[in-house]
Design an enzyme around this catalytic site. Structure first.
Site, short mmCIF file in Angstrom:
data_model
loop_
_atom_site.label_atom_id
_atom_site.label_comp_id
_atom_site.label_asym_id
_atom_site.label_seq_id
_atom_site.Cartn_x
_atom_site.Cartn_y
_atom_site.Cartn_z
N ALA A 155 -2.94 -105.79 54.39
CA ALA A 155 -3.27 -106.43 53.02
C ALA A 155 -2.52 -107.65 52.67
CB ALA A 155 -3.33 -105.29 51.71
N ASN B 280 -8.11 -103.79 49.37
CA ASN B 280 -7.02 -103.21 48.66
C ASN B 280 -7.03 -103.64 47.09
OD1 ASN B 280 -4.18 -103.61 47.76
ND2 ASN B 280 -3.39 -103.11 49.47
N SER C 5 3.70 -102.61 44.95
CA SER C 5 4.01 -104.08 45.19
C SER C 5 5.10 -104.08 44.47
CB SER C 5 2.84 -105.14 44.80
OG SER C 5 3.56 -106.34 44.50
#
Ligand SMILES: Cc1cc2nc3c(=O)[nH]c(=O)nc-3n(C[C@H](O)[C@H](O)[C@H](O)COP(=O)(O)O)c2cc1C
Length: 336
Positions: free
Chosen positions: A59, A136, A172
């Site tokens: 991703a 994603n 993230s």
């Protein structure tokens, strides 16, 4: 050999430009020339996921799902697009990608720039059936913590019909509070909501959780036990690292963002090994972090991966790396 020389020259020129600009130019060339790489690949199944080969695109490179056919052409066996959020967002201010050339690594603090799910959805609807597509998803940056679950649900409802798998990005380092979803109470409420939503429909893509490489062992243990007890299909190990010691050793301790590429490999592999010992056998492990050659690719399988993905290696080595790895993998499987 000639192709490699041309790529090395092109890369030198591209590396003179800021990373995001050179990525846009590479994508333009990919649109023009990826057809030259195309070869026929037959699909096979790994734990129920139909792929063309075991190397996928990670991703973040095709955030807006604009280059799915092109990445399929250059030989990836499955393609993950996104991270896609409910609303479009610009991400963090530029510059937000830094090349660490001598370490063959990147530092990025992009913060999910993307066009938003409504704009991206029509592109997902057009993806050919023979391509294994992962989507994603994640929350918008300005979403308050108690609403994050609704951002995942919103994206899931928009994309599930078109995806072979949906990855929930909880890792993230560039979206505030996202990694707090590794805490079990927060995590459980989010996966319960998504699994409940999936159960309402006939089309049921696999659901993966993308994990951070920077957590304590206890956190992984609790997380994987919860996944073992649930219908979650697998994990993606791992996202980029914002470990301060690692960043300081690379002389970027003062900058925001996560490390990918060769400098991530050891920590991603350590977590992969650790998780392999506790995760149920039927779950799918997608390993990502530091793939630059056949050896680093094979190492992920030795540590327990079912599938592998790559991002930074492609930036440094170019599309021939995909061909090399896939060719070698096909040879191994046809000899065994
Ligand atoms: C510039 C950049 C942007 C990324 N964006 C995303 C993203 O949007 N969503 C995500 O789940 N991972 C994202 N990643 C993480 C990658 O998917 C991958 O997990 C990580 O880079 C480790 O793999 P690598 O060493 O092969 O790059 C990004 C990585 C990079 C370098």
């Amino acid at each position: 050999m000639r192709k490699l020389k041309i790529y090395n020259l092109a890369r030198k020129l591209l590396f003179l430009l800021p990373p995001e600009q050179s990525q846009n130019i590479s994508h333009f060339f990919l649109k023009l020339f990826s057809g030259l790489y195309k070869s026929k690949q037959t699909r096979f199944s790994v734990k129920g996921l139909k792929i063309k080969n075991r190397l996928g695109l990670a991703a973040g490179l095709d955030k807006n799902a604009r280059l799915i056919n092109e990445f399929d052409n250059i030989g990836f066996g499955f393609i993950e697009v996104g991270t896609i959020t409910p609303k479009p967002q610009y991400g963090n201010p530029k510059p937000r990608i830094k090349r660490l050339i001598s370490h063959e690594s990147l530092l990025n603090s992009l913060g999910f720039p993307n066009e938003g799910v409504a704009t991206i959805k029509p592109r997902l609807q057009k993806v050919r059936d023979d391509i294994c597509l992962g989507v994603n998803i994640g929350p918008n940056k300005d979403t308050v913590p108690q609403e994050i679950v609704n951002d995942y649900l919103f994206c899931y409802r928009e994309v599930f019909k078109y995806a072979d798998f949906v990855t929930m990005n909880i890792s993230s380092p560039n979206t505030p509070n996202l990694r707090s979803l590794h805490n079990i109470e927060n995590f459980k409420s989010v996966i319960d909501a998504i699994l409940n939503e999936r159960s309402k429909h006939q089309i049921q893509p696999k659901i993966f959780i993308k994990i951070s490489p920077d957590e304590e062992s206890k956190t992984y243990k609790d997380l994987i036990e919860t996944i073992n007890d649930s219908a979650i299909d697998g994990v993606v190990i791992s996202n980029t690292s914002d470990n301060q010691n690692l960043k300081e050793s690379l002389k970027v301790g003062h900058l925001p963002g996560g490390i990918s590429g060769k400098s991530l490999k050891n920590s991603a592999n350590k977590i992969l090994k650790e998780i392999k010992t506790i995760i149920n056998q039927e779950k799918i492990i997608v390993a990502v972090g530091g793939i630059f050659d056949v050896d680093s690719y094979n190492e992920k399988f030795e540590l327990g991966a079912d599938l592998v993905q790559m991002y930074t290696g492609l930036i440094y080595e170019g599309p021939n790396l995909v061909k090399r790895i896939v060719k070698n993998d096909n040879q191994i499987s046809s000899n065994s």
